[in-house]
Design a protein around this motif. Sequence first.
Motif, PDB file in Angstrom:
ATOM      1  N   THR A 291      28.362  46.197   6.072  1.00 12.49           N
ATOM      2  CA  THR A 291      29.056  45.809   7.168  1.00 12.49           C
ATOM      3  C   THR A 291      28.347  44.563   7.545  1.00 12.49           C
ATOM      4  OG1 THR A 291      29.717  48.079   7.565  1.00 12.49           O
ATOM      5  CG2 THR A 291      29.911  46.270   9.326  1.00 12.49           C
ATOM      6  N   VAL A 292      27.111  44.649   7.777  1.00  9.77           N
ATOM      7  CA  VAL A 292      26.286  43.393   8.162  1.00  9.77           C
ATOM      8  C   VAL A 292      26.329  42.229   7.210  1.00  9.77           C
ATOM      9  CG1 VAL A 292      24.089  42.253   8.557  1.00  9.77           C
ATOM     10  CG2 VAL A 292      24.591  44.462   9.684  1.00  9.77           C
ATOM     11  N   PHE A 293      26.408  42.475   5.741  1.00 10.24           N
ATOM     12  CA  PHE A 293      26.700  41.677   4.932  1.00 10.24           C
ATOM     13  C   PHE A 293      27.943  40.913   4.578  1.00 10.24           C
ATOM     14  CE2 PHE A 293      28.052  40.549   0.768  1.00 10.24           C
ATOM     15  CZ  PHE A 293      27.412  39.771   0.207  1.00 10.24           C
ATOM     16  N   TYR A 294      28.840  41.704   4.934  1.00 12.17           N
ATOM     17  CA  TYR A 294      30.256  41.038   4.843  1.00 12.17           C
ATOM     18  C   TYR A 294      30.517  40.152   6.161  1.00 12.17           C
ATOM     19  CZ  TYR A 294      31.836  44.441   1.432  1.00 12.17           C
ATOM     20  OH  TYR A 294      31.926  45.085   0.427  1.00 12.17           O
ATOM     21  N   PHE A 295      29.932  40.653   7.316  1.00 15.52           N
ATOM     22  CA  PHE A 295      30.102  39.571   8.771  1.00 15.52           C
ATOM     23  C   PHE A 295      29.166  38.586   8.253  1.00 15.52           C
ATOM     24  CE2 PHE A 295      31.374  43.355  11.374  1.00 15.52           C
ATOM     25  CZ  PHE A 295      32.568  42.805  11.590  1.00 15.52           C
TER      26      PHE A 295
END
Length: 73
Positions: free
Chosen positions: A25-29
């Motif tokens: 999730t952090v990577f996508y953001f």
Amino acid sequence: MSSDERIRKNRQFRNPMLILGITMTVFYFCFGTYLLAWPNALPNVPAEFRNIFAILLLIYGGYRGWRMYKDYF
């Protein structure tokens, strides 16, 4: 019992999946924000496609974060 129910009930498998889900999730953001904030990112891709891809990453990151919240908290 479906596989989703087994994953939710099995504590040993739940914690690594929680960490992986938060990481992705952090990577996508971060990647979506990077593509929107720096116009020189991916120089061979037209700006319109890069922006569409970045917005889709942000939307998918939000969806994935919402699913993580609903499944684990």
